[in-house]
Design a protein around this motif. Structure first.
Motif, PDB file in Angstrom:
ATOM      1  N   VAL A  43       0.826  -1.212   0.000  1.00 13.53           N
ATOM      2  CA  VAL A  43       0.000   0.000   0.000  1.00 13.53           C
ATOM      3  C   VAL A  43       0.864   1.268   0.000  1.00 13.53           C
ATOM      4  CG1 VAL A  43      -1.683   1.326   1.346  1.00 13.53           C
ATOM      5  CG2 VAL A  43      -2.039  -1.121   0.952  1.00 13.53           C
ATOM      6  N   PRO A  44       1.905   1.368   0.836  1.00 16.35           N
ATOM      7  CA  PRO A  44       2.744   2.577   0.770  1.00 16.35           C
ATOM      8  C   PRO A  44       3.412   2.763  -0.596  1.00 16.35           C
ATOM      9  CG  PRO A  44       3.140   1.418   2.820  1.00 16.35           C
ATOM     10  CD  PRO A  44       2.281   0.519   1.976  1.00 16.35           C
ATOM     11  N   LEU A  66      -9.337   2.263  -2.522  1.00 16.03           N
ATOM     12  CA  LEU A  66      -9.595   0.837  -2.339  1.00 16.03           C
ATOM     13  C   LEU A  66     -11.024   0.620  -1.826  1.00 16.03           C
ATOM     14  CD1 LEU A  66      -6.206  -0.204  -0.698  1.00 16.03           C
ATOM     15  CD2 LEU A  66      -6.987  -0.807  -2.989  1.00 16.03           C
ATOM     16  N   ARG A  67     -11.411   1.402  -0.831  1.00 15.26           N
ATOM     17  CA  ARG A  67     -12.761   1.287  -0.252  1.00 15.26           C
ATOM     18  C   ARG A  67     -13.841   1.537  -1.297  1.00 15.26           C
ATOM     19  NH1 ARG A  67     -13.581   5.988   3.024  1.00 15.26           N
ATOM     20  NH2 ARG A  67     -14.352   6.776   1.052  1.00 15.26           N
ATOM     21  N   ASP A  68     -13.591   2.518  -2.177  1.00 11.62           N
ATOM     22  CA  ASP A  68     -14.572   2.891  -3.199  1.00 11.62           C
ATOM     23  C   ASP A  68     -14.531   1.978  -4.417  1.00 11.62           C
ATOM     24  OD1 ASP A  68     -15.250   4.962  -1.508  1.00 11.62           O
ATOM     25  OD2 ASP A  68     -14.111   6.483  -2.626  1.00 11.62           O
ATOM     26  N   ALA A 115      -7.292  -4.460  -4.556  1.00  9.05           N
ATOM     27  CA  ALA A 115      -6.282  -4.991  -3.646  1.00  9.05           C
ATOM     28  C   ALA A 115      -6.461  -6.494  -3.536  1.00  9.05           C
ATOM     29  CB  ALA A 115      -6.391  -4.341  -2.279  1.00  9.05           C
ATOM     30  N   VAL A 116      -5.377  -7.172  -3.202  1.00  8.95           N
ATOM     31  CA  VAL A 116      -5.398  -8.614  -2.968  1.00  8.95           C
ATOM     32  C   VAL A 116      -4.723  -8.878  -1.625  1.00  8.95           C
ATOM     33  CG1 VAL A 116      -5.395  -9.202  -5.425  1.00  8.95           C
ATOM     34  CG2 VAL A 116      -3.226  -8.962  -4.233  1.00  8.95           C
ATOM     35  N   THR A 150      -1.681  -6.767   2.575  1.00 11.17           N
ATOM     36  CA  THR A 150      -2.540  -6.202   1.544  1.00 11.17           C
ATOM     37  C   THR A 150      -1.634  -5.686   0.448  1.00 11.17           C
ATOM     38  OG1 THR A 150      -4.197  -5.556   3.176  1.00 11.17           O
ATOM     39  CG2 THR A 150      -4.278  -4.447   1.039  1.00 11.17           C
ATOM     40  N   LEU A 151      -1.855  -6.180  -0.767  1.00 11.18           N
ATOM     41  CA  LEU A 151      -1.047  -5.784  -1.914  1.00 11.18           C
ATOM     42  C   LEU A 151      -1.951  -5.202  -2.991  1.00 11.18           C
ATOM     43  CD1 LEU A 151       1.229  -8.930  -2.111  1.00 11.18           C
ATOM     44  CD2 LEU A 151       1.818  -6.698  -1.145  1.00 11.18           C
TER      45      LEU A 151
END
Length: 66
Positions: A11-12, A29-31, A36-37, A43-44
């Motif tokens: 994520v960073p 990601l939320r929207d 993401a996997v 979390t990638l």
């Protein structure tokens, strides 16, 4: 020796690639705008998802001359 391009990034790293904050990336990601996997507990973010999202961004409009 050939460098191997990453398929997924943290994520960073994804936030750096997009030029945004981690909080903004988590909002994307939320929207569902970026995918993401999970790999174990990590979390990638698939790099191709970042490219696809980037292509949806509008072009910058030139500022009018003053």
């Amino acid at each position: 020796m050939n460098a191997i391009a990453p398929i997924n990034v943290s994520v960073p790293e994804a936030a750096k690639m997009l030029g945004c904050s981690r909080a903004t990336l988590y909002n994307l990601l939320r929207d569902g705008k970026v995918r993401a996997v999970k790999l174990g507990q990590r979390t990638l973010v698939p790099v191709d998802s970042l490219h696809r999202y980037s292509q949806t961004l509008p072009d910058m409009r030139p500022m009018p001359a003053s």
